[in-house]
Design a protein around this motif. Structure first.
Motif, PDB file in Angstrom:
ATOM      1  N   MET A  35      57.245  -1.929 -39.060  1.00 42.76           N
ATOM      2  CA  MET A  35      57.395  -2.454 -40.413  1.00 42.76           C
ATOM      3  C   MET A  35      57.350  -3.975 -40.358  1.00 42.76           C
ATOM      4  O   MET A  35      57.749  -4.581 -39.365  1.00 42.76           O
ATOM      5  N   CYS A  36      56.893  -4.561 -41.468  1.00 45.60           N
ATOM      6  CA  CYS A  36      56.805  -6.014 -41.548  1.00 45.60           C
ATOM      7  C   CYS A  36      57.166  -6.467 -42.956  1.00 45.60           C
ATOM      8  O   CYS A  36      56.664  -5.905 -43.945  1.00 45.60           O
ATOM      9  N   ASP A  37      58.023  -7.472 -43.049  1.00 43.59           N
ATOM     10  CA  ASP A  37      58.378  -8.061 -44.332  1.00 43.59           C
ATOM     11  C   ASP A  37      58.945  -9.452 -44.068  1.00 43.59           C
ATOM     12  O   ASP A  37      59.792  -9.606 -43.174  1.00 43.59           O
ATOM     13  N   THR A  57      58.555 -10.151 -39.150  1.00 39.41           N
ATOM     14  CA  THR A  57      58.635 -10.927 -40.389  1.00 39.41           C
ATOM     15  C   THR A  57      57.332 -11.676 -40.668  1.00 39.41           C
ATOM     16  O   THR A  57      57.164 -12.217 -41.754  1.00 39.41           O
ATOM     17  N   ASP A  58      56.410 -11.673 -39.717  1.00 40.86           N
ATOM     18  CA  ASP A  58      55.120 -12.357 -39.876  1.00 40.86           C
ATOM     19  C   ASP A  58      54.001 -11.350 -39.615  1.00 40.86           C
ATOM     20  O   ASP A  58      53.928 -10.757 -38.523  1.00 40.86           O
ATOM     21  N   TYR A  59      53.129 -11.151 -40.607  1.00 39.06           N
ATOM     22  CA  TYR A  59      52.073 -10.148 -40.463  1.00 39.06           C
ATOM     23  C   TYR A  59      51.116 -10.464 -39.324  1.00 39.06           C
ATOM     24  O   TYR A  59      50.469  -9.550 -38.771  1.00 39.06           O
ATOM     25  N   ARG A  60      51.009 -11.726 -38.933  1.00 41.02           N
ATOM     26  CA  ARG A  60      50.102 -12.079 -37.832  1.00 41.02           C
ATOM     27  C   ARG A  60      50.558 -11.462 -36.513  1.00 41.02           C
ATOM     28  O   ARG A  60      49.739 -11.163 -35.643  1.00 41.02           O
ATOM     29  N   ASP A  61      51.858 -11.254 -36.368  1.00 41.26           N
ATOM     30  CA  ASP A  61      52.370 -10.600 -35.159  1.00 41.26           C
ATOM     31  C   ASP A  61      51.972  -9.125 -35.121  1.00 41.26           C
ATOM     32  O   ASP A  61      51.798  -8.546 -34.047  1.00 41.26           O
ATOM     33  N   VAL A  62      51.843  -8.520 -36.291  1.00 41.44           N
ATOM     34  CA  VAL A  62      51.388  -7.129 -36.362  1.00 41.44           C
ATOM     35  C   VAL A  62      49.991  -7.010 -35.764  1.00 41.44           C
ATOM     36  O   VAL A  62      49.691  -6.079 -35.000  1.00 41.44           O
ATOM     37  N   MET A  63      49.137  -7.960 -36.079  1.00 41.50           N
ATOM     38  CA  MET A  63      47.743  -7.887 -35.641  1.00 41.50           C
ATOM     39  C   MET A  63      47.604  -8.005 -34.126  1.00 41.50           C
ATOM     40  O   MET A  63      46.624  -7.536 -33.548  1.00 41.50           O
ATOM     41  N   ALA A  64      48.588  -8.620 -33.477  1.00 45.18           N
ATOM     42  CA  ALA A  64      48.533  -8.796 -32.023  1.00 45.18           C
ATOM     43  C   ALA A  64      49.025  -7.578 -31.261  1.00 45.18           C
ATOM     44  O   ALA A  64      48.919  -7.531 -30.029  1.00 45.18           O
ATOM     45  N   ASN A  65      49.551  -6.575 -31.971  1.00 46.58           N
ATOM     46  CA  ASN A  65      50.104  -5.386 -31.326  1.00 46.58           C
ATOM     47  C   ASN A  65      49.032  -4.303 -31.231  1.00 46.58           C
ATOM     48  O   ASN A  65      48.649  -3.698 -32.233  1.00 46.58           O
TER      49      ASN A  65
END
Length: 341
Positions: A35-37, A57-65
């Motif tokens: 989850m991200c918010d 908390t940062d959507y850019r971290d989602v993209m790195a996973n």
């Protein structure tokens, strides 16, 4: 990709958590792992209800996973474009809630990024997955009412407007907030693109804000002409208080189809004073609960089977064009032509 599609929810507010609950147990061949918010309190409350492996908390971290295969984007509209483009470049499939974006150019950016990176893009128009609204489309396609001549669709919501809703130049008012689904449905039922819209709005339930926000409207009517001659009428309203009300009529040359009901159930109470009482629908979250699950399953199926999503980015863009033209029509007090694709 793993056996199950591994999903991250981006945006953990009220609407986002509807999707989280679906992916937490009702969607086949998929699991919610992240989850991200940006609001830490939203993220904390979401994880208390549905614990997940990753939290951001940062959507850019989602993209790195690399463990995340797909994202469900349920953020404020102005952030959709950047998040969806970033997800596409990270090779993650995308489900995006409506409205698709803030402009047609942003829609084109999102569509192009997903196409160029070979990922699916599905829009969140859940009414297309509701059994009643799907049955309406089936009857049209079967010729049950002959040729479609006119469509009428309404959405009336009970919630009191929030302060940010009064500036319609930023948030579009009911045309965007509640009528996006109606525009998608009448376009789907018409089987053609809209060529013009004339919308009128008025503030009938929040007179205390008229002086500060003279352009705010809580009720609106839009008349739409489609390229194939079908006529459409869409009405929307906020703060109706009596319940949630979403219905559509399909008038054909040989009959009429009425889709949806304002009733919460099929129970009637008839009393000695000759009054008939029924329970009204409380919320869109109740009415379309099963439709949200169905659209999530369809998204996963499109990825697994490498098929076109049932509601595409193009569908999202065309609904947005109607929203934007509708707002322009209200503010400028005139009919507005819809630009051709």
């Amino acid at each position: 990709m793993a056996d199950n599609l591994r999903v991250c929810l981006i945006g953990c507010g009220r609407a986002g958590m509807i999707h989280a609950r679906s992916y937490a147990g009702s969607v086949r061949e998929a699991e919610l792992i992240a989850m991200c918010d940006p609001m830490e309190e939203n993220l904390r409350l979401a994880q208390e209800e549905i614990p997940v492996k990753f939290a951001y908390t940062d959507y850019r971290d989602v993209m790195a996973n690399d463990e995340i295969d797909a994202v469900v984007v349920v953020t404020p509209t102005q952030f959709h474009r950047d998040i969806v483009v970033a997800a596409a470049k990270a090779k993650k499939h995308v489900f995006c809630e409506k409205p698709m974006a803030s402009s047609a150019q942003e829609c084109d950016d999102m569509i192009a990024a997903c196409r160029e990176n070979g990922v699916k893009l599905q829009m969140g128009f859940m009414r297309r997955f509701d059994k009643s609204f799907r049955r309406g489309k089936e009857l049209i396609d079967a010729g049950a009412v002959g040729d479609v001549a006119m469509l009428k669709s309404n959405t009336y919501g009970p919630s009191e407007p929030k302060e940010w809703m009064y500036d319609v130049r930023k948030n579009q008012g009911p045309i965007g907030e509640v009528c996006s689904h109606d525009f998608d449905i009448v376009r789907w039922y018409a089987g053609a693109e809209a060529i013009s819209i004339h919308a009128i709005g008025n503030n009938t339930r929040s007179p205390q804000v008229k002086e500060r926000w003279p352009e705010y409207y809580d009720s609106c009517t839009a008349m739409i002409e489609f390229a194939n001659g079908v006529l459409g009428v869409v009405t929307g309203a906020q703060y109706v208080q009596y319940g949630y009300d979403a219905r559509t009529e399909i008038l054909g040359t040989k009959g009429i189809v009425k889709v949806g009901s304002q009733r919460a159930n099929d129970v009637e109470l008839v009393t000695s004073d000759r009054q008939i009482k029924v329970d009204s629908m409380d919320s869109w979250r109740t009415l379309f609960k099963d439709a949200y699950v169905a659209e999530a399953n369809a998204f996963v199926q499109a990825i697994n089977e490498d098929t076109e999503p049932m509601v595409t980015g193009h569908d999202g863009k065309m609904a947005l064009l109607l929203v934007n033209a509708g707002v322009q029509s209200i503010l400028e007090h005139r009919p507005v032509e819809i630009p051709a694709e």
